[in-house]
Write a protein that holds these residues in place. Sequence first.
Motif, PDB file in Angstrom:
ATOM      1  N   THR A  61      -2.384  -9.709  -9.562  1.00  0.00           N
ATOM      2  CA  THR A  61      -1.618  -9.174  -8.448  1.00  0.00           C
ATOM      3  C   THR A  61      -1.624  -7.663  -8.594  1.00  0.00           C
ATOM      4  O   THR A  61      -2.257  -7.109  -9.488  1.00  0.00           O
ATOM      5  N   GLY A  62      -0.918  -6.968  -7.709  1.00  0.00           N
ATOM      6  CA  GLY A  62      -0.891  -5.522  -7.843  1.00  0.00           C
ATOM      7  C   GLY A  62      -0.568  -4.812  -6.549  1.00  0.00           C
ATOM      8  O   GLY A  62      -0.235  -5.431  -5.527  1.00  0.00           O
ATOM      9  N   ILE A  63      -0.667  -3.479  -6.631  1.00  0.00           N
ATOM     10  CA  ILE A  63      -0.442  -2.615  -5.476  1.00  0.00           C
ATOM     11  C   ILE A  63      -1.654  -1.709  -5.311  1.00  0.00           C
ATOM     12  O   ILE A  63      -2.556  -1.693  -6.153  1.00  0.00           O
ATOM     13  N   ILE A  64      -1.665  -0.922  -4.231  1.00  0.00           N
ATOM     14  CA  ILE A  64      -2.766  -0.004  -3.975  1.00  0.00           C
ATOM     15  C   ILE A  64      -2.202   1.370  -3.649  1.00  0.00           C
ATOM     16  O   ILE A  64      -1.320   1.502  -2.787  1.00  0.00           O
ATOM     17  N   LEU A  65      -2.695   2.399  -4.351  1.00  0.00           N
ATOM     18  CA  LEU A  65      -2.358   3.783  -4.033  1.00  0.00           C
ATOM     19  C   LEU A  65      -3.358   4.297  -3.011  1.00  0.00           C
ATOM     20  O   LEU A  65      -4.576   4.226  -3.235  1.00  0.00           O
ATOM     21  N   LYS A  66      -2.870   4.820  -1.886  1.00  0.00           N
ATOM     22  CA  LYS A  66      -3.745   5.203  -0.772  1.00  0.00           C
ATOM     23  C   LYS A  66      -3.519   6.671  -0.386  1.00  0.00           C
ATOM     24  O   LYS A  66      -2.530   7.019   0.261  1.00  0.00           O
ATOM     25  N   PRO A  67      -4.452   7.562  -0.772  1.00  0.00           N
ATOM     26  CA  PRO A  67      -4.383   8.943  -0.277  1.00  0.00           C
ATOM     27  C   PRO A  67      -4.662   8.985   1.224  1.00  0.00           C
ATOM     28  O   PRO A  67      -5.257   8.061   1.789  1.00  0.00           O
ATOM     29  N   VAL A  82       0.866  -1.177   0.000  1.00  0.00           N
ATOM     30  CA  VAL A  82       0.000   0.000   0.000  1.00  0.00           C
ATOM     31  C   VAL A  82       0.905   1.230   0.000  1.00  0.00           C
ATOM     32  O   VAL A  82       1.711   1.418   0.925  1.00  0.00           O
ATOM     33  N   VAL A  83       0.789   2.045  -1.034  1.00  0.00           N
ATOM     34  CA  VAL A  83       1.665   3.195  -1.222  1.00  0.00           C
ATOM     35  C   VAL A  83       0.909   4.465  -0.848  1.00  0.00           C
ATOM     36  O   VAL A  83      -0.154   4.760  -1.423  1.00  0.00           O
ATOM     37  N   ASP A  84       1.425   5.206   0.103  1.00  0.00           N
ATOM     38  CA  ASP A  84       0.815   6.476   0.495  1.00  0.00           C
ATOM     39  C   ASP A  84       1.057   7.520  -0.587  1.00  0.00           C
ATOM     40  O   ASP A  84       2.208   7.732  -1.019  1.00  0.00           O
ATOM     41  N   VAL A  85      -0.018   8.174  -1.016  1.00  0.00           N
ATOM     42  CA  VAL A  85       0.064   9.211  -2.042  1.00  0.00           C
ATOM     43  C   VAL A  85      -0.768  10.414  -1.600  1.00  0.00           C
ATOM     44  O   VAL A  85      -1.556  10.333  -0.654  1.00  0.00           O
ATOM     45  N   GLU A  86      -0.587  11.531  -2.290  1.00  0.00           N
ATOM     46  CA  GLU A  86      -1.355  12.739  -1.988  1.00  0.00           C
ATOM     47  C   GLU A  86      -2.655  12.747  -2.782  1.00  0.00           C
ATOM     48  O   GLU A  86      -2.688  12.350  -3.944  1.00  0.00           O
ATOM     49  N   ARG A  87      -3.712  13.220  -2.133  1.00  0.00           N
ATOM     50  CA  ARG A  87      -4.957  13.433  -2.866  1.00  0.00           C
ATOM     51  C   ARG A  87      -4.727  14.492  -3.946  1.00  0.00           C
ATOM     52  O   ARG A  87      -4.155  15.548  -3.685  1.00  0.00           O
ATOM     53  N   GLY A  88      -5.141  14.154  -5.162  1.00  0.00           N
ATOM     54  CA  GLY A  88      -4.935  15.085  -6.271  1.00  0.00           C
ATOM     55  C   GLY A  88      -3.503  15.163  -6.744  1.00  0.00           C
ATOM     56  O   GLY A  88      -3.172  16.007  -7.580  1.00  0.00           O
ATOM     57  N   GLY A  89      -2.649  14.280  -6.232  1.00  0.00           N
ATOM     58  CA  GLY A  89      -1.238  14.334  -6.585  1.00  0.00           C
ATOM     59  C   GLY A  89      -0.931  13.701  -7.931  1.00  0.00           C
ATOM     60  O   GLY A  89      -1.760  13.008  -8.528  1.00  0.00           O
ATOM     61  N   ARG A  90       0.287  13.942  -8.385  1.00  0.00           N
ATOM     62  CA  ARG A  90       0.760  13.350  -9.635  1.00  0.00           C
ATOM     63  C   ARG A  90       1.739  12.226  -9.318  1.00  0.00           C
ATOM     64  O   ARG A  90       2.615  12.382  -8.459  1.00  0.00           O
ATOM     65  N   VAL A  91       1.575  11.124 -10.031  1.00  0.00           N
ATOM     66  CA  VAL A  91       2.357   9.919  -9.759  1.00  0.00           C
ATOM     67  C   VAL A  91       2.899   9.373 -11.078  1.00  0.00           C
ATOM     68  O   VAL A  91       2.161   9.287 -12.069  1.00  0.00           O
ATOM     69  N   ARG A  92       4.160   9.019 -11.067  1.00  0.00           N
ATOM     70  CA  ARG A  92       4.752   8.297 -12.200  1.00  0.00           C
ATOM     71  C   ARG A  92       4.948   6.854 -11.755  1.00  0.00           C
ATOM     72  O   ARG A  92       5.704   6.573 -10.829  1.00  0.00           O
ATOM     73  N   VAL A  93       4.245   5.951 -12.411  1.00  0.00           N
ATOM     74  CA  VAL A  93       4.307   4.530 -12.077  1.00  0.00           C
ATOM     75  C   VAL A  93       5.215   3.842 -13.088  1.00  0.00           C
ATOM     76  O   VAL A  93       4.967   3.883 -14.298  1.00  0.00           O
ATOM     77  N   ARG A  94       6.273   3.233 -12.577  1.00  0.00           N
ATOM     78  CA  ARG A  94       7.201   2.466 -13.412  1.00  0.00           C
ATOM     79  C   ARG A  94       6.938   0.984 -13.133  1.00  0.00           C
ATOM     80  O   ARG A  94       7.121   0.530 -12.005  1.00  0.00           O
ATOM     81  N   ARG A 150       2.071   8.059 -16.369  1.00  0.00           N
ATOM     82  CA  ARG A 150       1.926   9.267 -15.542  1.00  0.00           C
ATOM     83  C   ARG A 150       0.446   9.458 -15.212  1.00  0.00           C
ATOM     84  O   ARG A 150      -0.412   9.491 -16.111  1.00  0.00           O
ATOM     85  N   LEU A 151       0.149   9.563 -13.912  1.00  0.00           N
ATOM     86  CA  LEU A 151      -1.218   9.683 -13.420  1.00  0.00           C
ATOM     87  C   LEU A 151      -1.413  11.010 -12.689  1.00  0.00           C
ATOM     88  O   LEU A 151      -0.495  11.501 -12.028  1.00  0.00           O
ATOM     89  N   THR A 152      -2.619  11.555 -12.782  1.00  0.00           N
ATOM     90  CA  THR A 152      -3.071  12.625 -11.899  1.00  0.00           C
ATOM     91  C   THR A 152      -4.239  12.070 -11.107  1.00  0.00           C
ATOM     92  O   THR A 152      -5.273  11.700 -11.670  1.00  0.00           O
ATOM     93  N   LEU A 153      -4.080  11.987  -9.799  1.00  0.00           N
ATOM     94  CA  LEU A 153      -5.087  11.354  -8.956  1.00  0.00           C
ATOM     95  C   LEU A 153      -6.239  12.313  -8.674  1.00  0.00           C
ATOM     96  O   LEU A 153      -6.036  13.537  -8.580  1.00  0.00           O
ATOM     97  N   PRO A 154      -7.447  11.776  -8.516  1.00  0.00           N
ATOM     98  CA  PRO A 154      -8.574  12.616  -8.099  1.00  0.00           C
ATOM     99  C   PRO A 154      -8.321  13.204  -6.709  1.00  0.00           C
ATOM    100  O   PRO A 154      -7.614  12.604  -5.893  1.00  0.00           O
ATOM    101  N   ALA A 155      -8.894  14.359  -6.468  1.00  0.00           N
ATOM    102  CA  ALA A 155      -8.733  15.019  -5.168  1.00  0.00           C
ATOM    103  C   ALA A 155      -9.743  14.453  -4.179  1.00  0.00           C
ATOM    104  O   ALA A 155     -10.549  15.189  -3.593  1.00  0.00           O
TER     105      ALA A 155
END
Length: 471
Positions: free
Chosen positions: A313-319, A230-242, A290-295
């Motif tokens: 399988t996979g991961i989870i982005l968690k604001p 589970v990866v902590d991310v910012e609400r509305g943030g930009r993420v580059r997923v490799r 490249r993603l822009t997450l919803p706020a």
Amino acid sequence: MKRRKLLTGLLAGSAALALPSALIRPTLGAQSPAAKSLSIVRRSIEVNGKSADVFGLQQADGSMGFRFRAGDLFDVLLGNETDESTIIHWHGLTPPWPNDGVPDAPSPLIAAGEKRTYAFPIGKAGTHWMHAHTLQEQALLAAPLIVANPDDDGRDEQEVVVLLHDFSFKTPGELLAGLTGSPATDAMAGADHSGHGGMDMSSGTMAMDLNDIEYDAYLANDRTLDDPEVVDVERGGRVRVRIINGATATAFTIDFGELEGDLIAVDGEDIVPVKGSRFPMTMGQRIDVRLTLPAESRSFPILAMREGALQRTGIILKPSGAEVARIAALGEQGGPVLDLELESQLRAAMPLAQRAAGKSYEMVLNGDMAAYKWGLTLNEPILVDQGDRVEVKMANMSMMAHPMHLHGHHFQVVAIDGQRFAGAMRDTVLIPPMRSVTIAIDADNPGQWAFHCHHLYHMAAGMMSTFGYRT
């Protein structure tokens, strides 16, 4: 045959390249005081509630993998801390040939307890990885190798790296024996004969083979969906997923769910961005999205769906403040069968210069699933001179897809089924059954380079050739 000899010897045999004797044992260079240390280690992870003994590539601080910046020197002291000989391939980098990691092509295996130095320019930015060029790759002897672009330093963007793998509690040797043994024996227990291959009685034609091994689990950064990262991310943030498909015998479709992103690079090479929420990737390939997450305070899974099967399988982005719902390791629908639709849409951001090929070769990919024999047939051996523009047409006449990987170079996809276009730059491209793909290569890195299927067991069973320079 002893297990460790089986693990390392089979692929060394398949890489019996025609090497100039003067280059068989090159000198890689003296150790630098500034060299980064990397260790080949044994480690334990938990899979499906059970302990599993696997390999790893570990820095001195315990972190897995490497991160460099474009223009850096790849100055590395690699130590083998296990009791098995092995060798590491820097997949996606283009080092001088003596630094390549194929058994005896040109360097020998790294013995237990041995240390080896590497020093060469890292080159440009990209998402790459490093892995054993032996059956030990199946036992998770792999790690990310990221080369960051200094031009991205000012971006307000979080980076997330995902390494996918297929996992079995059986040894790699047992899996290979299960594929090559007689169908009447228990050794075939590792193979998947669940109706994907053989005669399609409704149409009278041969059906496509998709998966030839039933694995115990499918991993994203060493974890299953029963206990995902589970990866902590910012609400509305930009993420580059490799994302790196480090699986040995499994293709995936990456499903970003409700998130739509821009595919900006494949195999570490920039492309004209393509919008989407699902992207296919075969073994050995990488994608940057490249993603822009919803706020909003909601979690967002990124799933890798196994081709033609329910497993994922996979991961989870968690604001911050978001809840994380449990996601089943089995989906309701099988993962899509990979094709060349996306490949035909990709365009390189920096394509090869336009010029006619001075040398052209035709390669036929063939195999027998029942006998588990795979091979490459060329109209003539690939032999080039430095400075050549070379084209290779790869035609798959088998009923299983093959991800074809060329060491030491990047190539451009220039035709699919004879229809020419200026496609993406890559180092690994999928050739589906009864399809052809033509690639163009600028011969700018002398050596006798491995050219092979990145399905580990196809390579071990003979699907390997050489892209050779005259010496």
